[in-house]
Design an enzyme around this catalytic site. Sequence first.
Site, short mmCIF file in Angstrom:
data_model
loop_
_atom_site.label_atom_id
_atom_site.label_comp_id
_atom_site.label_asym_id
_atom_site.label_seq_id
_atom_site.Cartn_x
_atom_site.Cartn_y
_atom_site.Cartn_z
N VAL A 12 3.80 3.96 -1.06
CA VAL A 12 4.07 4.63 -2.34
C VAL A 12 5.54 5.09 -2.42
O VAL A 12 5.92 5.89 -3.27
CB VAL A 12 3.12 5.86 -2.50
CG1 VAL A 12 1.68 5.40 -2.62
CG2 VAL A 12 3.28 6.84 -1.34
N CYS A 36 2.94 20.28 -17.19
CA CYS A 36 3.36 19.34 -18.23
C CYS A 36 4.16 20.07 -19.32
O CYS A 36 3.73 21.14 -19.79
CB CYS A 36 2.11 18.69 -18.85
SG CYS A 36 2.48 17.53 -20.17
N GLN A 70 0.85 -1.19 0.00
CA GLN A 70 0.00 0.00 0.00
C GLN A 70 0.88 1.25 0.00
O GLN A 70 0.40 2.36 -0.15
CB GLN A 70 -0.91 0.01 1.23
CG GLN A 70 -1.83 -1.19 1.33
CD GLN A 70 -2.54 -1.24 2.67
OE1 GLN A 70 -3.58 -0.62 2.88
NE2 GLN A 70 -1.94 -1.96 3.60
N ALA A 112 8.33 -4.46 12.25
CA ALA A 112 8.49 -5.25 11.02
C ALA A 112 9.83 -5.96 10.95
O ALA A 112 9.90 -7.18 10.68
CB ALA A 112 8.32 -4.31 9.82
N HIS A 156 -1.25 1.56 -4.45
CA HIS A 156 -1.61 2.98 -4.31
C HIS A 156 -0.70 3.91 -5.09
O HIS A 156 -0.67 5.12 -4.83
CB HIS A 156 -1.61 3.37 -2.81
CG HIS A 156 -2.68 2.67 -2.03
ND1 HIS A 156 -2.69 2.62 -0.66
CD2 HIS A 156 -3.76 1.97 -2.42
CE1 HIS A 156 -3.75 1.93 -0.24
NE2 HIS A 156 -4.41 1.52 -1.30
N1 APR Z 1 6.56 -2.21 12.36
C1 APR Z 1 5.39 -2.72 11.89
N2 APR Z 1 4.19 -2.10 12.01
C2 APR Z 1 4.20 -0.91 12.64
C3 APR Z 1 5.36 -0.31 13.15
C4 APR Z 1 6.58 -1.02 12.99
N3 APR Z 1 7.74 -0.52 13.46
N4 APR Z 1 5.02 0.88 13.73
C5 APR Z 1 3.68 1.01 13.56
N5 APR Z 1 3.20 -0.06 12.92
C6 APR Z 1 1.81 -0.33 12.50
C7 APR Z 1 0.75 0.39 13.29
O1 APR Z 1 0.40 -0.34 14.45
C8 APR Z 1 -0.39 0.42 12.27
O2 APR Z 1 -1.20 -0.75 12.39
O3 APR Z 1 1.69 0.14 11.18
C9 APR Z 1 0.31 0.39 10.91
C10 APR Z 1 0.21 1.69 10.16
O4 APR Z 1 -1.15 1.89 9.87
P1 APR Z 1 -1.55 3.14 8.92
O5 APR Z 1 -0.85 4.35 9.40
O6 APR Z 1 -3.04 3.13 8.85
O7 APR Z 1 -0.92 2.77 7.51
P2 APR Z 1 -1.53 1.80 6.42
O8 APR Z 1 -2.21 0.64 7.05
O9 APR Z 1 -0.44 1.52 5.46
O10 APR Z 1 -2.62 2.74 5.71
C11 APR Z 1 -3.27 2.21 4.57
O11 APR Z 1 -4.30 4.37 4.22
O12 APR Z 1 -4.10 6.68 4.25
C12 APR Z 1 -4.14 5.56 3.42
O13 APR Z 1 -3.15 5.39 1.31
C13 APR Z 1 -2.84 5.41 2.67
O14 APR Z 1 -1.71 3.38 2.02
C14 APR Z 1 -2.31 4.07 3.10
C15 APR Z 1 -3.54 3.34 3.61
#
Ligand code: APR
Length: 241
Positions: free
Chosen positions: A97, A140, A95, A224, A113
């Site tokens: 970018v 552009c 997800q 992670a 995305h």
């Molecule tokens: N390692 C793994 N996970 C982690 C870490 C880490 N060090 N730190 C935080 N997290 C987790 C958080 O607990 C949370 O569940 O990463 C997740 C981040 O969640 P979001 O901020 O919601 O990001 P994401 O799930 O990628 O969002 C999805 O939402 O705003 C849109 O387009 C945007 O691609 C994005 C989509």
Amino acid sequence: MNISPLISARRVVALTGAGISKESGIPTFRDSDGLWKKYRPEELASPEAFRKNPQMVWEWYAWRIQLVRNAHPSRGHIVLAEMERHYPEFHVITQNVDGLHQRAGSRNVVELHGRIDRARCTGCGRVYEPAPIEDIPPVCSECNALLRPDVVWFGEPLPPDAWEMAVELASQADAMLVIGTSALVYPAAHLPVLAKSRGAFLVEINPSYTPISSLADITLRTGAGEGLDLIWKEVKEHVEG
Ligand code: APR
């Protein structure tokens, strides 16, 4: 931790979110220090926002593009690239970018995305990579229309090819690793449910509980890099005997 299905798996898919890139210094969206705590997505990450104030939207993306350009792949990105070289079929569906999976060496990457460091013309559709952010908002060189970040904004459809590929990979996976995503944004959040419904072994790596935690066969409440190192070490120990 019984990860034997991961050892015997042939088709493995990783679904990643902003959490894996947080370890590269890139803010997530929904953590307490995340981007949506400081900014309103409807003011910055939607077609309406861009129409209303392209200058402000581009200033925000230019800031994020610099963050990404100065970032380096995290341990998690690197382990996933190593896994791709081990398994017969290994794909990352992201997800994110930021392109950090590719910079870590992953080649089989499905970007749901789009890519923040790429821009496309709102007039003729021409793609610019990298995004020319010398002048904000960029225009552009062919038709002089405004360029926009080549990412999926709220309310926009995912790139059809990427989504079709992601559904096919999730449907056929023997195992899916769900790493660093809040699993709140659809349709991406549907992929772990789909994989599980087709019999995939589901592993979640996330310090926090998410809506798919109860579905996972294994949940590692770690970052992670730490979680992937744990799993990867066990897989390699088994392979090396
Ligand atoms: N390692 C793994 N996970 C982690 C870490 C880490 N060090 N730190 C935080 N997290 C987790 C958080 O607990 C949370 O569940 O990463 C997740 C981040 O969640 P979001 O901020 O919601 O990001 P994401 O799930 O990628 O969002 C999805 O939402 O705003 C849109 O387009 C945007 O691609 C994005 C989509």
